[in-house]
Design a protein around this motif. Structure first.
Motif, mmCIF file in Angstrom:
data_model
loop_
_atom_site.group_PDB
_atom_site.id
_atom_site.type_symbol
_atom_site.label_atom_id
_atom_site.label_comp_id
_atom_site.label_asym_id
_atom_site.label_seq_id
_atom_site.Cartn_x
_atom_site.Cartn_y
_atom_site.Cartn_z
ATOM 1 N N ARG A 162 0.830 -1.201 0.000
ATOM 2 C CA ARG A 162 0.000 0.000 0.000
ATOM 3 C C ARG A 162 0.870 1.259 0.000
ATOM 4 O O ARG A 162 2.091 1.211 0.188
ATOM 5 C CB ARG A 162 -0.913 -0.009 1.215
ATOM 6 C CG ARG A 162 -0.188 -0.048 2.547
ATOM 7 C CD ARG A 162 -1.101 -0.477 3.682
ATOM 8 N NE ARG A 162 -0.421 -0.417 4.971
ATOM 9 C CZ ARG A 162 -0.934 -0.863 6.114
ATOM 10 N NH1 ARG A 162 -2.145 -1.402 6.124
ATOM 11 N NH2 ARG A 162 -0.271 -0.768 7.243
ATOM 12 N N LYS A 220 -4.496 7.980 5.582
ATOM 13 C CA LYS A 220 -5.102 6.999 4.677
ATOM 14 C C LYS A 220 -4.063 5.965 4.272
ATOM 15 O O LYS A 220 -2.901 6.283 4.026
ATOM 16 C CB LYS A 220 -5.616 7.723 3.413
ATOM 17 C CG LYS A 220 -6.293 6.842 2.386
ATOM 18 C CD LYS A 220 -7.722 6.512 2.749
ATOM 19 C CE LYS A 220 -8.437 5.811 1.612
ATOM 20 N NZ LYS A 220 -9.846 5.499 1.939
ATOM 21 N N ILE A 243 -3.678 3.552 1.126
ATOM 22 C CA ILE A 243 -4.246 3.297 -0.204
ATOM 23 C C ILE A 243 -3.704 1.969 -0.697
ATOM 24 O O ILE A 243 -2.494 1.808 -0.913
ATOM 25 C CB ILE A 243 -3.880 4.433 -1.176
ATOM 26 C CG1 ILE A 243 -4.467 5.755 -0.664
ATOM 27 C CG2 ILE A 243 -4.370 4.130 -2.584
ATOM 28 C CD1 ILE A 243 -4.058 6.960 -1.487
ATOM 29 N N TYR A 299 -8.006 10.911 -0.995
ATOM 30 C CA TYR A 299 -8.441 10.279 -2.248
ATOM 31 C C TYR A 299 -7.404 10.508 -3.336
ATOM 32 O O TYR A 299 -7.210 11.619 -3.814
ATOM 33 C CB TYR A 299 -9.795 10.834 -2.671
ATOM 34 C CG TYR A 299 -10.325 10.255 -3.967
ATOM 35 C CD1 TYR A 299 -10.228 8.888 -4.236
ATOM 36 C CD2 TYR A 299 -10.927 11.064 -4.926
ATOM 37 C CE1 TYR A 299 -10.709 8.352 -5.410
ATOM 38 C CE2 TYR A 299 -11.409 10.540 -6.123
ATOM 39 C CZ TYR A 299 -11.296 9.179 -6.358
ATOM 40 O OH TYR A 299 -11.769 8.650 -7.536
#
Length: 994
Positions: free
Chosen positions: A682, A695, A697, A742
């Motif tokens: 990740r 986060k 990802i 995001y």
């Protein structure tokens, strides 16, 4: 080994065969590449010296409008800076440069800019109505004053600060209209530096007669004074000056006028089909005109006699004129297809030609440093001329002597100028400064804080063949660094190597105590190493000698992760401090003198530190093998925070970056995993204030793989989004940052095997590229926007490190032990022809071998413009001047004699030779190739030519052998018989008549 060395061996082998088995050998010496500061004039061979002496003080570069600068000029299209005025755009026309400044204007102001940074030095208000194109009205009067010509006034300013000095109004009292009133003009005025006279055109207020006019500008404090007027039959414009004459071109009547520069007396005039305006070039006692018609015409400048004329054909119009230098005239035509060409300035013979595509070709070439720069397409892609689609805007640099393309960029600079070693030109209202960037690549990341990005610097899209490679004695796992003409890297053979950045020649190597996996740093003439053998070394970058050595944990044999290349922490140098991790689990900080400033314990020897520090705003961020990310005060080594990011399988060896992204703010990004041996890879986003994880990802392309996230992301903001370039097991990929939580993948490309190499992004003016190495034994260049592979090169082993970008080249190491150099420097094909009038000669007799060294220049229309409806090409063989040619004579016993010479301006050469012994000789003329910095000439050679050498004739042989006496008596007797027989026949005939 360098490719050039291989090529030289091929020459030797080939010529040996050609010499029919003779014991022939040639020692080809490798040319050392001169740095930019040591460059010499290609025409004179002399060093350039101080580049500030090379100005562009008037529109055409000089009073003759040759558009030639005798100084250096860019070898590659690096963008040094761009400038756009605070209000409006930069007006068209060639920038003017003198007194250490570059001058451009917008609609109302004159700007003096720093030539190397583009910073505004001063701004001056311009009054009056501009005439002609852009800054063509700006001219240097002397070292104190500049002038500026408008239609209703001539204004003078100080050069140092832009202060207004005086203004001369063009008033009815002078008896003339405003300058160029009612004329059809492009270049509104011209300045003759030698006489300090400015020339333009006007009309007589009483008779409305067209006139050439001259103004004395020798005393700016008192303003300009009308010097003379010269009535002419048609509208004209002042175009060039030289030899005591000023030359005007006429419209409507199509005449060229030569006027005495100081008296205004008409000396000669010459009619020409079409308009005779636009441009005239005065060069070496001759005048050249092309614009407004289909012919290039050369005149004797003193008498107006036509010396030669070249007809380009239907629709092959020239516009705005050409340039002259090196005994050649250069111009371009809007024929179908268009072309750029060079002519012999004395004879009019075309020397070379290259394709172009023009709508109306309003632009001019400039020449300097053995190169010609000119726009080669003035239309956007998709536009059409005569039904033929344009290939898109282009501006090209050619070898002035051979026409070989050196580089091409996708912008349209119509009116360039050259000064101080740089090229200045306007495209789309923006001023570009094109020169040669010398940005170092000093650390694993490049310049600290650069995000593995190089912008506005050239780098090759085609890496299908290296320029050269250097063979180390062990695998190369780390990355190279570059500065000051040197490439530094480490190897598993325990050495730090320093090689010449241009030739690949070994400069020095330094022995450490363990195999080197880290990437060194080169800063301030010193090389700093990682702690591979448990010590940090400081090495003199010039000599390779040790300056200091400091303990940093000692040798640690442990592996960071299973069955993978062993990553080691690389040093980062920021503000005279060195930060590096070590395998004992500690982070060390030294100053550049070797004083230890602090030590931070991140973990223990079981896990160690394989990642490289990242320094941002006084904080050191580093990953430790136990899965923890640390933030450390860079000054005192105190922990700010630490955060467990991943499991503790000793695989947390990536290097973070901290970006201040417009959409996501200040965030830290690093590759990580879930702790599982297979899968779970990740990309982790971290808050830099407290270390909280924003986060994780998931990198779904990784799948069930054991790949270690050993990379550091490359980050580039494209004006809309921040883009990250990373690796996902066997994929190179690009991600756009939408916000801090995001990210979205915008492209990915499978490379064939796992990737441990970190991506490097290069954004030059041609296209944005990304370079990534991999375990499939190759380096790949991708289009950064689309991910399309552009080219690749297979090495002899995996590539674990990253590329270094330096002066138009990229460098990368491979596990095969080779350090590869790739460049976009073109190699021109060459050809040599030679002859000798002697097929045989005597010992001691002088023979002459002469010939021509030629470039092989291909005029290929379809290659330049794939939209052209037919395939059409020509081959040209221009001579290569100032090149060394060697003629090798092979004696009957197989030994050799070399005779060298230098080609003349046409590429011709001649040598004389005296054979010293009889027998069967051969000779071969050859050229080892040459490196011109901007481009290279390939090697070439002739066949082996036989030469029979005879022994000298002795005196005895000249007299001949004695004839035996019996032979003499026989000959005498026969002669007597013949005489008697003849007498008898005569007597018989006489009696018969009686």
């Amino acid at each position: 080994m360098e490719w050039k060395e291989k090529t030289s061996k091929v020459i030797v082998a080939a010529i040996t065969v050609l010499l029919l088995g003779s014991a022939f050998s040639i020692l080809v010496q490798e040319n050392a590449k001169a740095s930019a500061s040591q460059r010499v004039n290609p025409w004179t061979g002399e060093p350039y010296g101080d580049i500030m002496q090379y100005e562009w003080p008037v529109c055409g570069g000089n009073s003759g409008n040759t558009r030639f600068n005798p100084g250096p000029a860019p070898n590659r299209p690096d963008i040094l800076w761009t400038f756009r005025p605070p209000v409006g755009t930069v007006a068209g026309g060639p920038p003017i440069a003198f007194n250490g400044k570059v001058f451009v204007r917008n609609g109302s102001h004159l700007f003096a800019l720093n030539p190397f940074t583009g910073a505004i030095i001063w701004t001056a208000r311009l009054n009056g109505t501009p005439i002609g194109f852009g800054p063509s009205r700006i001219f240097k009067v002397d070292d104190t004053y500049l002038g500026y010509i408008c239609s209703d006034r001539i204004t003078f300013h100080r050069i140092d600060n832009g202060q207004w000095v005086s203004t001369t109004m063009i008033t009815p009292a002078m008896g003339i209209s405003g300058l160029v009133a009612g004329e059809v003009l492009y270049w509104g005025a011209f300045y003759y530096s030698e006489y300090k006279l400015a020339y333009s055109a006007a009309r007589n207020l009483t008779t409305n007669q067209h006139m050439a006019v001259a103004f004395d500008c020798s005393n700016p404090a008192q303003g300009a004074k009308l010097k003379w007027t010269c009535p002419l039959p048609t509208g004209v414009e002042a175009l060039s000056a030289g030899g005591g004459l000023v030359f005007y071109g006429g419209y409507g009547e199509g005449e060229i006028y030569a006027i005495n520069a100081t008296t205004g007396k008409l000396v000669w005039r010459s009619w020409k089909v079409g308009d005779a305006g636009y441009s005239i070039t005065y060069y070496d006692g001759k005048v050249y005109h092309s614009a407004g018609g289909t012919k290039v015409t050369c005149y004797n400048a003193t008498t107006g006699e036509k010396l030669w004329e070249f007809e380009a054909g239907p629709r092959a119009f020239f516009a705005f004129g050409g340039a002259a230098a090196y005994g050649m005239y250069f111009d371009k035509s809007m024929a179908i297809p268009g072309f750029v060409a060079a002519w012999d300035a004395n004879t009019g013979e075309m020397i070379w030609k290259q394709p172009a595509h023009y709508f109306i070709t309003y632009g001019v070439p400039v020449v300097a440093d053995g190169k010609i720069y000119v726009h080669t397409c003035d239309q956007a892609a998709g536009s059409t001329v005569a039904g033929i689609q344009s290939p898109g805007f282009s501006f090209t640099c050619f070898d002035a002597f051979t026409g070989q393309v050196i580089w091409r960029i996708p912008i349209n600079i119509a009116y360039p100028s050259i000064a101080y070693g740089n090229l200045y030109g306007i495209s789309g209202g923006t001023l570009y400064c094109i020169g040669e960037r010398k940005d170092p690549w000093p650390t694993f990341e490049g310049k600290p804080g650069s995000y593995r990005v190089a912008t506005r610097t050239s780098a090759p899209s085609d890496i299908s063949r290296p320029e050269w490679f250097f063979q180390a004695d062990g695998p190369i796992v780390g990355s190279p660094v570059a500065a000051d003409g040197k490439i530094i890297f480490g190897s598993y053979d325990e050495n730090i190597y320093c090689i010449d950045a241009y030739s690949g020649t070994l400069l020095w190597k330094f022995k450490t105590g363990y195999r080197v996996s880290s990437t060194p740093a080169i800063v301030g003439g010193r090389v700093y190493t990682g702690a591979d053998d448990g010590y940090v070394y400081c090495i003199d970058a010039n000599t390779g000698t040790q300056i200091w050595k400091k303990l940093a944990g000692g040798v640690t044999e442990g592996a960071l992760f299973r069955s993978m290349p062993q990553r080691r922490s690389s040093p980062v140098v920021v503000d005279n401090r060195i930060y590096v991790g070590a395998m004992d689990g500690k982070v060390y900080c030294f100053d550049t003198d070797g004083n230890q400033k602090w030590v931070y314990t991140a973990t223990n020897i079981t896990y160690g530190i394989g990642g490289t520090p990242y320094v941002y705003k006084g904080v050191v961020y580093i990953a430790s093998g136990d899965g923890v990310l640390h933030a450390i005060n860079a000054t005192n080594g105190q922990m700010i925070w630490k955060r467990t990011v991943t499991g503790s399988d000793r695989r947390f060896v990536g290097t973070p970056i901290v970006v201040n992204d417009p959409r996501a703010g200040e965030i830290l990004i690093i590759g990580s995993d879930t702790g599982a041996f297979m899968g779970g890879r990740r990309m982790t986003i971290v808050n830099i204030t407290d270390g909280s994880i924003i986060k994780h990802i998931d990198l779904t392309l990784v799948g069930m793989a054991s790949t270690v996230m050993a990379w550091q992301p490359a980050y580039y903001f494209n004006g809309t989004h921040g883009i990250l370039y990373i690796s996902e097991n066997m994929y190179a990929s690009a991600w756009a940052i939408i916000n801090s939580t995001y990210f979205t993948r915008i492209w990915s490309q499978w490379v064939g095997h796992v990737i441990y190499s970190s991506a490097v992004y290069v954004d030059d003016i041609t296209r944005a590229k990304v370079y990534v190495g991999n375990n499939a034994y190759s380096l790949i260049c991708f289009d950064a926007k689309t991910g399309k592979p552009l080219s690749s090169y297979p090495t002899g082993g995996p590539i674990f490190g990253s590329v270094a970008v330096y002066e138009g080249r990229i460098y990368v190491g491979s596990y095969d032990g080779r350090l590869y150099c790739f460049s976009s420097i073109p190699v021109a094909a060459t050809d040599i022809v030679a002859w000798c009038d002697w097929k045989e000669c005597n010992v001691g007799e002088t023979i002459i071998v002469q010939g021509k060294l030629r470039a092989v220049t291909i005029y290929d229309v379809k290659k330049f413009n794939p939209n052209f409806p037919v395939n059409y090409s020509e081959t040209w063989y221009p001579g290569i001047p100032n090149a060394t040619v060697i003629v090798t004579f092979v004696k009957p016993d197989g030994t050799t004699v070399n005779v060298s010479t230098t080609t003349d301006r046409y590429g011709m050469f001649k040598i004389s030779f005296i054979p010293t012994e009889p027998g069967d000789w051969t000779w071969t003329a050859w050229f080892e190739g040459a490196d011109k910095i901007s481009h290279k000439y390939d090697c070439t050679y002739t066949d082996a030519i036989p030469l029979k050498v005879k022994a000298p004739v002795t005196e005895k042989e000249a007299v001949g052998p004695a004839i035996p006496m019996e032979y003499v008596y026989t000959i005498i007797a026969v002669a007597i018989v013949i005489i008697l027989a003849a007498v008898a026949v005569y007597l018989v005939k006489k009696r018969a008549k009686k």
